[in-house]
Each structure stands twice: as C-alpha cells, then as structure tokens.
Design a protein around this motif. Structure first.
Motif, short mmCIF file in Angstrom:
data_model
loop_
_atom_site.label_atom_id
_atom_site.label_comp_id
_atom_site.label_asym_id
_atom_site.label_seq_id
_atom_site.Cartn_x
_atom_site.Cartn_y
_atom_site.Cartn_z
N ALA A 163 0.83 -1.21 0.00
CA ALA A 163 0.00 0.00 0.00
C ALA A 163 0.86 1.26 0.00
CB ALA A 163 -0.94 -0.01 1.21
N LYS A 217 2.26 1.73 -3.47
CA LYS A 217 1.25 2.26 -4.39
C LYS A 217 1.02 3.74 -4.15
CE LYS A 217 -3.43 1.56 -6.06
NZ LYS A 217 -4.66 0.77 -5.98
N SER A 218 1.04 4.16 -2.88
CA SER A 218 0.82 5.58 -2.58
C SER A 218 1.98 6.44 -3.09
CB SER A 218 0.63 5.79 -1.08
OG SER A 218 1.84 5.64 -0.39
N SER A 272 -4.27 8.37 -1.97
CA SER A 272 -4.46 7.45 -0.86
C SER A 272 -4.80 8.24 0.40
CB SER A 272 -3.20 6.64 -0.59
OG SER A 272 -2.85 5.87 -1.70
N VAL A 294 -6.72 -2.59 3.71
CA VAL A 294 -6.60 -1.71 2.55
C VAL A 294 -7.85 -1.88 1.70
CG1 VAL A 294 -5.27 -1.12 0.50
CG2 VAL A 294 -4.09 -1.93 2.56
N THR A 354 -9.74 -0.81 -1.80
CA THR A 354 -9.47 -0.28 -3.14
C THR A 354 -10.72 -0.42 -4.00
OG1 THR A 354 -8.65 -2.41 -3.91
CG2 THR A 354 -7.01 -0.85 -3.08
N ASP A 355 -10.74 0.31 -5.10
CA ASP A 355 -11.76 0.22 -6.15
C ASP A 355 -13.19 0.19 -5.63
OD1 ASP A 355 -9.67 0.18 -8.02
OD2 ASP A 355 -9.45 -1.99 -7.79
N ILE A 384 -14.35 1.40 -1.97
CA ILE A 384 -14.22 2.80 -1.54
C ILE A 384 -15.55 3.51 -1.75
CG2 ILE A 384 -13.03 4.98 -1.97
CD1 ILE A 384 -10.61 3.42 -2.83
N LYS A 418 -14.18 8.40 -4.08
CA LYS A 418 -13.83 8.17 -5.49
C LYS A 418 -13.93 9.47 -6.29
CE LYS A 418 -15.05 3.35 -6.16
NZ LYS A 418 -15.93 2.43 -6.89
N THR A 450 -7.94 6.41 -4.60
CA THR A 450 -7.94 5.05 -5.15
C THR A 450 -7.69 3.98 -4.09
OG1 THR A 450 -5.58 5.21 -5.71
CG2 THR A 450 -7.19 5.80 -7.43
N GLN A 451 -7.23 4.39 -2.89
CA GLN A 451 -7.07 3.40 -1.81
C GLN A 451 -7.20 4.07 -0.45
OE1 GLN A 451 -3.37 1.23 -1.69
NE2 GLN A 451 -2.12 3.01 -1.24
N VAL A 490 -6.15 3.17 3.46
CA VAL A 490 -5.31 2.28 4.26
C VAL A 490 -5.58 2.55 5.73
CG1 VAL A 490 -2.95 1.58 4.78
CG2 VAL A 490 -3.53 2.36 2.46
#
Length: 85
Positions: free
Chosen positions: A22, A25-26, A33, A60, A62-63, A66, A71, A76-77, A79
């Motif tokens: 995570a 990705k951030s 995030s 976490v 995601t998609d 959320i 959105k 996008t995430q 945490v």
C-alpha cells in the motif's frame, strides 16, 4: 557432556507485506491514498513511523470498496492501520 557455543541473533520484526504494498502504491500515485491510524486520519509519513511490532492489523480498501464521495475526490485506496496499544 557436550557444550555448544551459540550466538543470539537479533531478529528484525517482520514487515506487514500488505502495508508495504500500500505504501509503494501511494508513492507511485501521490495524493490518491488516505491513511488512518486507529481511526484517526493521518499521513503516509506517520504510517511509516509506526513500528511493525506494534501493528495489530492492516486493512486496505481499493476500487469498489471505496465510498463514492472518496472516489469523486480521486482517492484510489484507503489504508487503515490498527495498533496493538
């Protein structure tokens, strides 16, 4: 009677692989995030400072998990880190 010499190795606490992913990705998509530590909104730097041995669990989202209003802001995430104390 046999004596064996042994050395005590200092073990490094195991990192949480989900949290590591995570955080990576951030870093790839800054600003997309949101981080929480014990239900309090935080930032990525504060999450990085939490010692791995104090982490109880990491979640976490995601998609599809959320909420719509996040959105719309481009998130996008999400945490969430919960500590043992």
């Amino acid at each position: 009677m046999a004596f064996v010499n042994a050395q005590q190795a200092e073990t490094k606490p195991q990192e949480n692989s989900l949290l590591v992913a995570a955080l990576k990705k951030s870093e790839e998509s800054p600003g997309k995030s949101i981080f929480y530590i014990n239900k309090t909104e935080s930032n990525v730097e504060a999450v990085k400072k939490v010692p791995s041995e104090n982490i109880k669990y990491v979640m976490v989202l995601t998609d599809d998990k959320i909420k719509k209003k996040l959105k719309e802001k481009g998130i996008t995430q999400v945490v969430t880190v919960v500590t043992k104390n």
